[in-house]
Each structure stands twice: as structure tokens, then as C-alpha cells.
Design an enzyme around this catalytic site. Structure first.
Site, PDB file in Angstrom:
ATOM      1  N   ASP A  64     -12.204  -8.444   2.955  1.00  0.00           N
ATOM      2  CA  ASP A  64     -11.755  -8.750   1.598  1.00  0.00           C
ATOM      3  C   ASP A  64     -11.181 -10.156   1.493  1.00  0.00           C
ATOM      4  O   ASP A  64     -10.928 -10.826   2.494  1.00  0.00           O
ATOM      5  CB  ASP A  64     -10.726  -7.706   1.126  1.00  0.00           C
ATOM      6  CG  ASP A  64      -9.752  -7.275   2.229  1.00  0.00           C
ATOM      7  OD1 ASP A  64      -9.571  -8.045   3.191  1.00  0.00           O
ATOM      8  OD2 ASP A  64      -9.182  -6.178   2.128  1.00  0.00           O
ATOM      9  N   ASN A 130      -0.499   3.336   0.787  1.00  0.00           N
ATOM     10  CA  ASN A 130      -1.071   4.322  -0.138  1.00  0.00           C
ATOM     11  C   ASN A 130      -2.434   4.829   0.327  1.00  0.00           C
ATOM     12  O   ASN A 130      -3.149   5.477  -0.427  1.00  0.00           O
ATOM     13  CB  ASN A 130      -1.174   3.728  -1.552  1.00  0.00           C
ATOM     14  CG  ASN A 130      -2.108   2.515  -1.606  1.00  0.00           C
ATOM     15  OD1 ASN A 130      -2.756   2.182  -0.615  1.00  0.00           O
ATOM     16  ND2 ASN A 130      -2.163   1.863  -2.754  1.00  0.00           N
ATOM     17  N   HIS A 132      -5.011   2.926   1.260  1.00  0.00           N
ATOM     18  CA  HIS A 132      -6.188   2.093   0.988  1.00  0.00           C
ATOM     19  C   HIS A 132      -6.789   1.553   2.285  1.00  0.00           C
ATOM     20  O   HIS A 132      -6.097   1.325   3.262  1.00  0.00           O
ATOM     21  CB  HIS A 132      -5.881   0.975  -0.024  1.00  0.00           C
ATOM     22  CG  HIS A 132      -5.037  -0.155   0.462  1.00  0.00           C
ATOM     23  ND1 HIS A 132      -4.009  -0.699  -0.285  1.00  0.00           N
ATOM     24  CD2 HIS A 132      -5.060  -0.886   1.611  1.00  0.00           C
ATOM     25  CE1 HIS A 132      -3.463  -1.700   0.379  1.00  0.00           C
ATOM     26  NE2 HIS A 132      -4.069  -1.829   1.540  1.00  0.00           N
ATOM     27  N   GLU A 137      -8.415   0.912  -3.399  1.00  0.00           N
ATOM     28  CA  GLU A 137      -7.181   1.592  -3.767  1.00  0.00           C
ATOM     29  C   GLU A 137      -7.467   3.058  -4.104  1.00  0.00           C
ATOM     30  O   GLU A 137      -8.626   3.426  -4.354  1.00  0.00           O
ATOM     31  CB  GLU A 137      -6.564   0.881  -4.980  1.00  0.00           C
ATOM     32  CG  GLU A 137      -6.213  -0.588  -4.736  1.00  0.00           C
ATOM     33  CD  GLU A 137      -4.914  -0.780  -3.937  1.00  0.00           C
ATOM     34  OE1 GLU A 137      -4.477   0.169  -3.240  1.00  0.00           O
ATOM     35  OE2 GLU A 137      -4.347  -1.876  -3.995  1.00  0.00           O
TER      36      GLU A 137
END
Ligand code: F6R
Length: 234
Positions: A64, A130, A132, A137
Site C-alpha cells: 500500500d 481493527n 485490517h 479496513e
């Protein structure tokens, strides 16, 4: 499920193991590596920098990149990778998504095309608090390939530690999708520290759900997880 969980007493041992794992993959003929950034990977890249690993016959693809952050910004993933690894251990070719592309849709298509032409042998992954993976996400469909994302507030808050303030953390990024990640032949995931416990528990014990993207790795046949957390397999 073909998930190997290796728990380490201390992170030095963990990172030495991870570096040796990657070195062995190079020796075994792996040619294409998927790379990650973030705090988790810094100690790994430090060990690799000091090792005699030779990536010069290999190609790398990063997961990313932020959208809109100048390339020379110290927190752009381009600059992170140069400093942490590529200046010291160059690959024959290294690709990251271009978060400064004028046409983000075209850049997304281009990165997807590159990945289609260069199947990843070993994909390195961290995990967000979380759940990801990459910047996929919670809620991201597992069928997504490379795409642009709006980062959640919790991810921006977690990453604010690398910037002067949360306002400087970009709101968007380009990320490999979960479908790209699942195409890697082998995945090495590193989860270090208590903040990652819930995410790791969801991988080991949870149901596969888009609410915790890491859980999709239960569906991959070849995942090695390295952690300093005690997670029982029972
Ligand atoms: C980084 C990436 C992210 C990070 C995750 C954990 O390229 O794709 O998924 O792996 O946000 O970040 P750290 O390691 O900083 O806790």
C-alpha cells in the site's frame, strides 16, 4: 486450516526467525516478495539490513501507499522502504502504488495488472488493531483487488504516532485488495504487542468475517504467523 502459529518469548528471537525465513525463501528460489511497512516491520528490516541476504535477483511489491503524500515525505511508504530496506538491500525491481498519480483509477488498474503478471511467492503482512491487512479496513469485501480506500479514524489515530499530528495523516490510500493478498503462494504475518491480541484471536478462533479482515487468512492454505502473544490454539 493450514495456519502455523509460532509464539516467541521475545521479539529479538521473533525477528531473527522472520529474517531467516525470508533468507531461506530466497535460497529456495522465491522471486517475488510482497512487502509491508509500519512499526511491526522496522525491526525485521533492521535485521535484514545487517544480514547477508541478497534480494538482487528478486522483485518486490508493497501492499500500500498513502494518497497525496509527497514522495519525499519521511512517512510516505516509498521513502520508508528506501530508508528501511531498499537503499541497503536492493531488489532488481521494487514497486509501490503511486499515491501521487493524477489518475488514481488508472494507477489502481496498473498495479493490479502488474500483480497479475507477477504472482507473489511470499507476502509479508502486519495487522491493524481493527484486523485490517494492507489497508483493507473492516467491511471490505474479500473479492476486492487493488483499490483506493478511505482510512478509518482508528487507523489514522494509530498511524498518527509517525506524524506530528493526526491532521497530517492522509485520509486515503491505495492498497492491494484481499483477493490479491490471497493469491500469494505463502504468507508470513507478524503480530507483536498486546494491541494486536484481539485481531490475532479473531484469526485463530473467530469466524471468517469482513468485520475482521485478518480472518480471511483462515481460507489461505499456507500462512505462518509469528507473535509474542500467548494465544492458545485450543
Ligand atoms: C502496512 C500495512 C498495514 C500495517 C498495519 C500495522 O504496509 O499494510 O496493514 O501492517 O497497519 O501497522 P503497525 O505495524 O505500524 O502496527
Amino acid at each position: 486450516m493450514a495456519l502455523q502459529l509460532k509464539t516467541f518469548e521475545n521479539t529479538d528471537e521473533l525477528y531473527n526467525f522472520a529474517a531467516q525465513f525470508l533468507q531461506q525463501k530466497v535460497k529456495d528460489g522465491a522471486k517475488t516478495f510482497g512487502l509491508a511497512t509500519g512499526g511491526t516491520m522496522q525491526p525485521l528490516y533492521q535485521v535484514l539490513r545487517q544480514s547477508d541476504v541478497d534480494f538482487s535477483g528478486c522483485t518486490s511489491f508493497n501492499l500500500d501507499e498513502y494518497i497525496g503524500l509527497p514522495i519525499e515525505h519521511p512517512e510516505s511508504y516509498f521513502t520508508y522502504m528506501q530508508k528501511e530496506l531498499f537503499e541497503h538491500k536492493p531488489f532488481s525491481k521494487s514497486y509501490l502504488p503511486n499515491g501521487l498519480a493524477e489518475d488514481i483509477d488508472a494507477e489502481v488498474a496498473h498495479y493490479n495488472e502488474l500483480l497479475a503478471q507477477n504472482p507473489i511467492d511470499v507476502q509479508l503482512l502486519g495487522v491493524g488493531e481493527n484486523g485490517h491487512i494492507g489497508f483493507n479496513e473492516p467491511g471490505t469485501p474479500f473479492s476486492e483487488k487493488v483499490h483506493a480506500v478511505t482510512l478509518t479514524e482508528s487507523t489514522r489515530e494509530a498511524n498518527a504516532r509517525f506524524f506530528n499530528s493526526i491532521d497530517e495523516v492522509p485520509e486515503k490510500a491505495i492498497t492491494m485488495g484481499i483477493a490479491n493478498i490471497l493469491e500469494a503462494k505463502e504468507i508470513l504475518l507478524i503480530a507483536v504487542g498486546e494491541k494486536k491480541r484481539a485481531a490475532l484471536e479473531s484469526l485463530v478462533h473467530g469466524e471468517v468475517t469482513v468485520d475482521s479482515p485478518i480472518t480471511v487468512l483462515q481460507q489461505h492454505g499456507n500462512v505462518v504467523v509469528l507473535t509474542d502473544l500467548n494465544i492458545s490454539l485450543a
